[in-house]
Design a protein around this motif. Structure first.
Motif, mmCIF file in Angstrom:
data_model
loop_
_atom_site.group_PDB
_atom_site.id
_atom_site.type_symbol
_atom_site.label_atom_id
_atom_site.label_comp_id
_atom_site.label_asym_id
_atom_site.label_seq_id
_atom_site.Cartn_x
_atom_site.Cartn_y
_atom_site.Cartn_z
ATOM 1 N N THR A 2 1.131 -1.606 -0.227
ATOM 2 C CA THR A 2 0.038 -0.060 0.489
ATOM 3 C C THR A 2 0.580 1.053 0.018
ATOM 4 O O THR A 2 1.772 1.262 0.882
ATOM 5 C CB THR A 2 -0.833 0.172 1.340
ATOM 6 N N PRO A 3 0.534 1.820 -0.946
ATOM 7 C CA PRO A 3 1.539 3.441 -0.863
ATOM 8 C C PRO A 3 1.217 4.260 -0.225
ATOM 9 O O PRO A 3 -0.113 4.337 0.215
ATOM 10 C CB PRO A 3 1.347 4.158 -2.200
ATOM 11 N N VAL A 82 10.008 7.967 9.279
ATOM 12 C CA VAL A 82 10.037 8.132 8.340
ATOM 13 C C VAL A 82 9.114 9.599 7.464
ATOM 14 O O VAL A 82 7.797 10.096 8.678
ATOM 15 C CB VAL A 82 8.574 6.557 8.167
ATOM 16 N N GLU A 83 9.409 10.059 6.407
ATOM 17 C CA GLU A 83 9.267 11.618 6.395
ATOM 18 C C GLU A 83 8.743 10.771 4.682
ATOM 19 O O GLU A 83 9.484 10.207 3.165
ATOM 20 C CB GLU A 83 10.819 11.816 6.262
ATOM 21 N N LEU A 84 8.058 11.700 4.463
ATOM 22 C CA LEU A 84 7.522 11.978 3.004
ATOM 23 C C LEU A 84 7.734 13.020 2.030
ATOM 24 O O LEU A 84 7.234 14.577 3.116
ATOM 25 C CB LEU A 84 6.288 11.336 2.308
ATOM 26 N N THR A 85 8.573 13.441 0.518
ATOM 27 C CA THR A 85 7.162 14.965 0.313
ATOM 28 C C THR A 85 7.020 14.626 -0.874
ATOM 29 O O THR A 85 6.844 13.415 -1.202
ATOM 30 C CB THR A 85 9.189 15.322 0.178
ATOM 31 N N PRO A 86 6.647 15.534 -1.679
ATOM 32 C CA PRO A 86 6.429 15.060 -3.431
ATOM 33 C C PRO A 86 7.298 14.475 -4.412
ATOM 34 O O PRO A 86 6.303 13.884 -4.913
ATOM 35 C CB PRO A 86 6.099 16.571 -3.502
ATOM 36 N N ASN A 87 8.733 14.343 -3.854
ATOM 37 C CA ASN A 87 9.661 13.832 -4.536
ATOM 38 C C ASN A 87 10.850 13.357 -3.768
ATOM 39 O O ASN A 87 10.966 12.257 -4.906
ATOM 40 C CB ASN A 87 10.173 15.529 -5.544
ATOM 41 N N ALA A 89 11.349 10.033 -0.351
ATOM 42 C CA ALA A 89 10.976 8.925 0.708
ATOM 43 C C ALA A 89 12.196 8.819 1.354
ATOM 44 O O ALA A 89 13.140 8.588 1.118
ATOM 45 C CB ALA A 89 10.003 8.114 0.457
ATOM 46 N N ALA A 90 11.992 8.847 2.583
ATOM 47 C CA ALA A 90 13.065 9.218 3.996
ATOM 48 C C ALA A 90 12.761 7.642 4.748
ATOM 49 O O ALA A 90 11.734 7.264 5.788
ATOM 50 C CB ALA A 90 13.008 9.998 4.272
ATOM 51 N N SER A 111 9.233 6.836 -3.171
ATOM 52 C CA SER A 111 8.228 7.076 -2.556
ATOM 53 C C SER A 111 8.587 5.379 -2.131
ATOM 54 O O SER A 111 9.688 4.383 -1.623
ATOM 55 C CB SER A 111 7.299 6.179 -4.313
ATOM 56 N N ILE A 112 7.633 5.336 -0.798
ATOM 57 C CA ILE A 112 8.045 4.613 0.269
ATOM 58 C C ILE A 112 5.880 4.093 0.373
ATOM 59 O O ILE A 112 5.266 4.703 0.138
ATOM 60 C CB ILE A 112 7.704 5.056 1.447
#
Length: 121
Positions: A2-3, A82-87, A89-90, A111-112
């Protein structure tokens, strides 16, 4: 898999309390640009029952990994970041908000996604 997006990430991380006091089960590089890491964690939504959560990072462009021997004894008291930005993932082991690439173990990608699995005890 699942994204994850900002909302689903916050909900998941709240449910598993950032994987604090969890256990690392495995870290599997599937290719140079895809890495999976599996944790056993307690799920608040299930009355603190143990489950496994697998995170898959795609588009990996930087990573600092360690051997399985070290991972199995890793102190998870700080949990994971866990971090997300539009471009991007970490995912980092420990509390490294905004600076995942400073963690002793991290994976940076584009992406993650995640999957919930039965507890592997």
């Amino acid at each position: 898999m699942t994204p994850l997006n900002s909302n689903s990430l916050k909900n998941l991380m709240d449910r598993i309390e950032d994987a604090r006091q969890g256990e690392i089960r495995s870290l599997i590089p599937h290719s140079p640009t895809t890495i999976e890491i599996r944790f056993s964690v307690q799920d608040i939504a299930r009355g603190y029952d143990w489950i496994d959560v697998v995170f898959r990072i795609e588009g990996v462009n930087d990573a600092k990994l360690v051997s399985d021997t070290i991972l199995r004894s890793w102190d998870m008291s700080e949990g994971i970041t866990v971090e997300l930005t539009p471009n991007s993932a970490a995912l980092a082991l420990g509390s490294y908000a905004g600076r995942a690439n400073e963690a002793p173990v991290y994976i940076l990608g584009t992406s993650i996604g995640y999957e919930e699995l039965p507890f592997s005890g």
